[in-house]
Design a protein around this motif. Structure first.
Motif, PDB file in Angstrom:
ATOM      1  N   PHE A   1      29.398  -3.458 -13.309  1.00 41.22           N
ATOM      2  CA  PHE A   1      30.819  -3.542 -13.635  1.00 41.22           C
ATOM      3  C   PHE A   1      30.985  -4.444 -14.855  1.00 41.22           C
ATOM      4  N   PRO A   2      31.780  -4.014 -15.844  1.00 41.08           N
ATOM      5  CA  PRO A   2      31.940  -4.839 -17.047  1.00 41.08           C
ATOM      6  C   PRO A   2      32.674  -6.146 -16.754  1.00 41.08           C
ATOM      7  N   ARG A   3      32.506  -7.100 -17.628  1.00 43.10           N
ATOM      8  CA  ARG A   3      33.086  -8.430 -17.463  1.00 43.10           C
ATOM      9  C   ARG A   3      34.610  -8.375 -17.305  1.00 43.10           C
ATOM     10  N   HIS A   4      35.289  -7.581 -18.134  1.00 40.30           N
ATOM     11  CA  HIS A   4      36.750  -7.518 -18.037  1.00 40.30           C
ATOM     12  C   HIS A   4      37.200  -6.951 -16.695  1.00 40.30           C
ATOM     13  N   TYR A   5      36.385  -6.095 -16.092  1.00 38.75           N
ATOM     14  CA  TYR A   5      36.680  -5.564 -14.766  1.00 38.75           C
ATOM     15  C   TYR A   5      36.623  -6.694 -13.739  1.00 38.75           C
ATOM     16  N   ARG A   6      35.607  -7.511 -13.818  1.00 36.88           N
ATOM     17  CA  ARG A   6      35.397  -8.587 -12.837  1.00 36.88           C
ATOM     18  C   ARG A   6      36.521  -9.607 -12.860  1.00 36.88           C
ATOM     19  N   VAL A   7      37.153  -9.780 -14.020  1.00 34.98           N
ATOM     20  CA  VAL A   7      38.265 -10.718 -14.139  1.00 34.98           C
ATOM     21  C   VAL A   7      39.505 -10.165 -13.436  1.00 34.98           C
ATOM     22  N   ARG A   8      39.674  -8.848 -13.482  1.00 32.87           N
ATOM     23  CA  ARG A   8      40.903  -8.221 -12.977  1.00 32.87           C
ATOM     24  C   ARG A   8      40.826  -7.730 -11.533  1.00 32.87           C
ATOM     25  N   ARG A   9      39.631  -7.568 -10.997  1.00 35.40           N
ATOM     26  CA  ARG A   9      39.477  -6.970  -9.671  1.00 35.40           C
ATOM     27  C   ARG A   9      38.738  -7.909  -8.735  1.00 35.40           C
ATOM     28  N   THR A  10      39.171  -7.955  -7.483  1.00 29.19           N
ATOM     29  CA  THR A  10      38.494  -8.784  -6.484  1.00 29.19           C
ATOM     30  C   THR A  10      37.244  -8.054  -5.988  1.00 29.19           C
ATOM     31  N   PRO A  11      36.316  -8.783  -5.366  1.00 32.26           N
ATOM     32  CA  PRO A  11      35.155  -8.114  -4.784  1.00 32.26           C
ATOM     33  C   PRO A  11      35.541  -7.027  -3.759  1.00 32.26           C
ATOM     34  N   LYS A  12      36.600  -7.266  -3.003  1.00 34.50           N
ATOM     35  CA  LYS A  12      37.049  -6.259  -2.033  1.00 34.50           C
ATOM     36  C   LYS A  12      37.510  -4.987  -2.750  1.00 34.50           C
ATOM     37  N   GLU A  13      38.242  -5.147  -3.846  1.00 35.29           N
ATOM     38  CA  GLU A  13      38.675  -3.990  -4.630  1.00 35.29           C
ATOM     39  C   GLU A  13      37.477  -3.299  -5.271  1.00 35.29           C
ATOM     40  N   ALA A  14      36.500  -4.099  -5.692  1.00 35.33           N
ATOM     41  CA  ALA A  14      35.282  -3.525  -6.278  1.00 35.33           C
ATOM     42  C   ALA A  14      34.517  -2.695  -5.248  1.00 35.33           C
ATOM     43  N   LEU A  15      34.450  -3.169  -4.014  1.00 36.92           N
ATOM     44  CA  LEU A  15      33.778  -2.394  -2.967  1.00 36.92           C
ATOM     45  C   LEU A  15      34.481  -1.061  -2.755  1.00 36.92           C
TER      46      LEU A  15
ATOM     47  N   LEU B   1      44.289   1.413 -18.330  1.00 37.79           N
ATOM     48  CA  LEU B   1      43.058   0.719 -18.683  1.00 37.79           C
ATOM     49  C   LEU B   1      41.910   1.540 -18.111  1.00 37.79           C
ATOM     50  N   THR B   2      40.870   1.740 -18.904  1.00 39.55           N
ATOM     51  CA  THR B   2      39.766   2.585 -18.456  1.00 39.55           C
ATOM     52  C   THR B   2      38.427   1.871 -18.576  1.00 39.55           C
ATOM     53  N   PRO B   3      38.056   1.087 -17.558  1.00 37.35           N
ATOM     54  CA  PRO B   3      36.697   0.544 -17.596  1.00 37.35           C
ATOM     55  C   PRO B   3      35.678   1.648 -17.308  1.00 37.35           C
ATOM     56  N   ARG B   4      34.530   1.537 -17.926  1.00 40.47           N
ATOM     57  CA  ARG B   4      33.452   2.463 -17.612  1.00 40.47           C
ATOM     58  C   ARG B   4      32.307   1.655 -17.025  1.00 40.47           C
ATOM     59  N   VAL B   5      31.629   2.267 -16.092  1.00 41.47           N
ATOM     60  CA  VAL B   5      30.538   1.598 -15.396  1.00 41.47           C
ATOM     61  C   VAL B   5      29.243   2.259 -15.842  1.00 41.47           C
ATOM     62  N   TRP B   6      28.388   1.465 -16.489  1.00 40.51           N
ATOM     63  CA  TRP B   6      27.107   1.946 -17.022  1.00 40.51           C
ATOM     64  C   TRP B   6      25.961   1.279 -16.279  1.00 40.51           C
TER      65      TRP B   6
END
Length: 191
Positions: free
Chosen positions: A35-49, A113-118
């Motif tokens: 997950f990109p850095r900007h994603y980690r700032v905006r989303r909680t671990p629960k949202e990431a799961l 906003l469109t994060p991409r996961v690589w």
């Protein structure tokens, strides 16, 4: 970097708790570090799961996935005032394609906003995030709306129903995509 580590560790713990054993290890290894850095700032671990689970569905079903939830982000003026629509896809969806679809649903889009996961030169997926309300300013992340909207979006994206203004009946009358498709058929016959 000190801010990233606690987030990553929290996500790992959450995945291990929710999915112990091999599945949890695989989910963490295949998604969490990418997950990109900007994603980690905006989303909680629960949202990431939750996003990981949708990315898993995207991977296995090979079709676009949709999620509609309340938007909660304490430092945003939009927190709890808009809904968050996420479209998970393997390819970037151009705004010129998606905006008419959202407009015909009767949605007012505040931003995107469109994060991409690589993962090491391999694209896992795009998370197209739209902060939305209906065009009258109402939240659409409660009751039956999320499932109805997700269902019709899936059908439109898979070309199983038309993208036209009658799709707004999903919000205005809480009709499902099949009923709207029937209305479209009757309308087309009359015309």
């Amino acid at each position: 970097q000190t801010l990233v580590m606690p987030w990553t560790a929290s996500l790992k713990d959450l995945i291990s708790t929710e999915y112990p054993g091999l599945l949890g290890n695989r989910l963490h290894k295949e998604y969490a570090p990418f997950f990109p850095r900007h994603y980690r700032v905006r989303r909680t671990p629960k949202e990431a799961l939750n996003d990981i689970l949708y990315l898993e569905k995207l991977r296995h079903e090979k079709s676009v996935q949709f999620s509609l939830v309340p938007f909660i982000f304490d430092s945003s003026v939009y927190s709890a005032k808009v809904s968050l629509l996420t479209i998970y896809s393997k390819e970037k969806i151009e705004l010129i394609k998606v905006m008419p679809i959202l407009q015909y649903l009767g949605l007012f889009v505040y931003d995107e906003l469109t994060p991409r996961v690589w993962a090491t030169a391999v694209l896992i997926g795009y998370l197209h995030r739209f902060r939305v309300k209906d065009k009258h300013g109402n939240l659409i992340d409660n009751g039956d709306f999320p499932q109805l909207i997700q269902d019709i979006l899936k059908q439109v994206f898979e070309n199983r129903t038309e993208n036209d203004p009658t799709n707004e009946l999903v919000i205005n009358a809480q009709l499902n995509w099949r009923t709207i498709n029937l209305v479209q058929t009757y309308r087309n016959l009359m015309l």
